[in-house]
Design an enzyme around this catalytic site. Structure first.
Site, PDB file in Angstrom:
ATOM      1  N   ASP A 114       0.869  -1.173   0.000  1.00  0.00           N
ATOM      2  CA  ASP A 114       0.000   0.000   0.000  1.00  0.00           C
ATOM      3  C   ASP A 114       0.918   1.239   0.000  1.00  0.00           C
ATOM      4  OD1 ASP A 114      -2.275   1.694   0.615  1.00  0.00           O
ATOM      5  OD2 ASP A 114      -1.555   1.706   2.696  1.00  0.00           O
ATOM      6  N   ASP A 309      -1.853  -0.343   5.797  1.00  0.00           N
ATOM      7  CA  ASP A 309      -2.208   0.236   7.100  1.00  0.00           C
ATOM      8  C   ASP A 309      -3.692   0.525   7.260  1.00  0.00           C
ATOM      9  OD1 ASP A 309      -2.204   2.363   5.169  1.00  0.00           O
ATOM     10  OD2 ASP A 309      -2.329   3.749   6.866  1.00  0.00           O
TER      11      ASP A 309
HETATM   12  O1  LIG Z   1      -5.306   2.892   0.353  1.00  0.00           O
HETATM   13  P1  LIG Z   1      -4.345   3.995   0.571  1.00  0.00           P
HETATM   14  O2  LIG Z   1      -3.297   4.053  -0.485  1.00  0.00           O
HETATM   15  O3  LIG Z   1      -3.763   3.974   1.955  1.00  0.00           O
HETATM   16  O4  LIG Z   1      -5.208   5.313   0.405  1.00  0.00           O
HETATM   17  C1  LIG Z   1      -6.055   5.794   1.434  1.00  0.00           C
HETATM   18  C2  LIG Z   1      -6.067   7.301   1.381  1.00  0.00           C
HETATM   19  O5  LIG Z   1      -4.683   7.685   1.454  1.00  0.00           O
HETATM   20  C3  LIG Z   1      -4.432   9.085   1.395  1.00  0.00           C
HETATM   21  O6  LIG Z   1      -4.953   9.699   2.557  1.00  0.00           O
HETATM   22  C4  LIG Z   1      -4.264   9.336   3.730  1.00  0.00           C
HETATM   23  O7  LIG Z   1      -2.924   9.874   3.673  1.00  0.00           O
HETATM   24  C5  LIG Z   1      -2.864  11.317   3.646  1.00  0.00           C
HETATM   25  C6  LIG Z   1      -1.404  11.707   3.491  1.00  0.00           C
HETATM   26  O8  LIG Z   1      -0.627  11.209   4.524  1.00  0.00           O
HETATM   27  C7  LIG Z   1      -3.504  11.879   4.918  1.00  0.00           C
HETATM   28  O9  LIG Z   1      -3.482  13.303   4.878  1.00  0.00           O
HETATM   29  C8  LIG Z   1      -4.953  11.388   5.009  1.00  0.00           C
HETATM   30  O10 LIG Z   1      -5.537  11.818   6.213  1.00  0.00           O
HETATM   31  C9  LIG Z   1      -5.000   9.863   4.955  1.00  0.00           C
HETATM   32  O11 LIG Z   1      -6.333   9.383   4.909  1.00  0.00           O
HETATM   33  C10 LIG Z   1      -5.031   9.671   0.135  1.00  0.00           C
HETATM   34  O12 LIG Z   1      -4.818  11.066   0.128  1.00  0.00           O
HETATM   35  C11 LIG Z   1      -6.500   9.324   0.019  1.00  0.00           C
HETATM   36  O13 LIG Z   1      -6.984   9.785  -1.225  1.00  0.00           O
HETATM   37  C12 LIG Z   1      -6.680   7.814   0.083  1.00  0.00           C
HETATM   38  O14 LIG Z   1      -8.064   7.555   0.063  1.00  0.00           O
END
Ligand SMILES: O=P(O)(O)OC[C@H]1O[C@H](O[C@H]2O[C@H](CO)[C@@H](O)[C@H](O)[C@H]2O)[C@H](O)[C@@H](O)[C@@H]1O
Length: 371
Positions: A114, A309
């Site tokens: 991921d 995660d």
């Molecule tokens: O499945 P993933 O690749 O883990 O994507 C899930 C979301 O990840 C990102 O958001 C997360 O990380 C950001 C940066 O560290 C943080 O600001 C946010 O609060 C987290 O949820 C991504 O920006 C999302 O679009 C994804 O849905």
């Protein structure tokens, strides 16, 4: 997942057919190795209250999949003992490294990673979730020995922009946008060639996602700190930078928008609400697809390892558990119910794990071949 997370009883059970060589050393019964009734989920209890309150204000349309929202807590717990108790059932992949590689003997490891929270630390601004140079080197090195794919929630282009390694496969939009090999695709001469390597099971939803994105931007405009991200086949509504007292309003606004889109559903991540097509496709299906497409689906000769995660990664952990063929590794600083077999605390430990795999392979055979 929040319904799931909100329940006080663990809902998972260990399939009786899990081979002993795939069982973490601490697991001796059929109990799910990564959930334990004895673990005290302090932070979750608080979450349950929030969820209950939130679900009370949500009125999904009859055709709409019931949104299940809870507000995520991803900070470290003050209490050490619940984490230690959890570690006993979901052991550290670093501490269990020898055991993991013992079960990889005679097999090829296939790695699924991921991005956010796994290869890059969680930061407030999603545009600045850069991975370190050291982490990039670790992923590059590990991909020399093992087929490696990134399976992220963001758009495939965005994930590639962050990772910048052509030698990997990329699955963006929670697995709804798969390019089998970015290296090959850049060499592809024709569009047909590229399309053969591209798998986009939600392509018909593209116009709808654009429309939903625009509506969500408009709807949340008044909420300070809310941020809507277009992930091509899904949309993320971030509330990490929103004042806590406005979290309910964000959820309510998103839910209101979704009433006009009965073919879209809501899932949750780390302080993010994710809007996506209702199709039966997730990171687990993406992993199955990749294993098949890359001819890595023989459990006798391949050991898949998936590191992630987030709740969406649970679908992939579950696939590996149900196929009895590999390991999910959850990156978390707090105890969580999970389908993963092992855990790592943070991206820094993920890097350590990847480096350990490379060192192990390096020592094993100078020719750098895999079995
Ligand atoms: O499945 P993933 O690749 O883990 O994507 C899930 C979301 O990840 C990102 O958001 C997360 O990380 C950001 C940066 O560290 C943080 O600001 C946010 O609060 C987290 O949820 C991504 O920006 C999302 O679009 C994804 O849905």
């Amino acid at each position: 997942m929040s319904d799931h997370a909100a329940k006080s009883q663990p809902v998972l059970s260990m399939p009786s057919s899990v081979p002993s060589n795939l069982m973490p050393s601490s697991v001796t019964s059929k109990r799910h190795p990564c959930s334990s009734a004895s673990v005290t989920y302090i932070s979750r209890r608080k979450l349950v209250e929030v969820v209950d309150g939130l679900l009370g204000v949500m009125t999904p349309s009859s055709t709409h999949i019931k949104p299940s929202v809870h507000f995520d807590s991803d900070g470290p717990s003050d209490e050490v003992s619940p984490y230690k108790a959890w570690l006993a059932t979901c052991p550290s992949a670093l501490a269990s490294f020898d055991r993991i590689i013992a079960s990889a003997q005679g097999k090829k490891i296939a790695l699924f990673l991921d991005y956010d929270g796994t290869l890059s630390p969680i930061v407030n601004d999603p545009e600045k979730a850069f991975m370190s140079t050291e982490m990039r080197a670790a992923v590059k090195n590990v991909s020399k020995f093992f087929p490696t794919a990134i399976v992220g929630g963001r758009s495939r282009d965005k994930v590639f922009e962050f990772v910048q390694l052509k030698e990997l496969c990329y699955a963006g939009s929670h697995g709804m946008d798969i390019m089998l090999s970015s290296a090959d695709s850049s060499k592809s001469k024709t569009e047909d060639d590229k399309e053969a390597k591209l798998f986009q099971p939600a392509s018909e939803f593209l116009p709808m996602i654009i429309e939903a994105y625009n509506s969500l931007v408009e709807a949340t405009r008044s909420i300070r700190g809310a941020n809507v991200e277009n992930n091509k086949f899904c949309v993320s509504v971030h509330y990490r930078n929103v004042d806590k007292q406005d979290w309910d309003s964000v959820a309510q606004l998103v839910n209101d928008v979704l009433k006009s889109f009965p073919r879209l559903k809501l899932t949750t991540g780390r302080k993010v609400l994710e809007v996506r097509p209702v199709i039966d496709w997730d990171k687990g299906k993406a992993v199955e697809f990749l294993l098949q497409s890359l001819r890595l689906d023989d459990p006798g000769s391949v050991l898949p390892i998936y590191i992630g995660d987030d709740r969406t990664d649970e679908d992939a952990f579950k696939v590996l558990r149900e196929r009895n063929c590999g390991y999910g590794i959850l990156v978390s600083q707090v105890p969580k119910e999970t389908e993963a077999f092992y855990s790592l605390r943070a991206p820094s430990e993920v890097m350590e794990f990847l480096d350990s795999l490379v060192r192990w392979k390096d020592q094993q055979q100078p020719a750098h071949d895999q079995e």
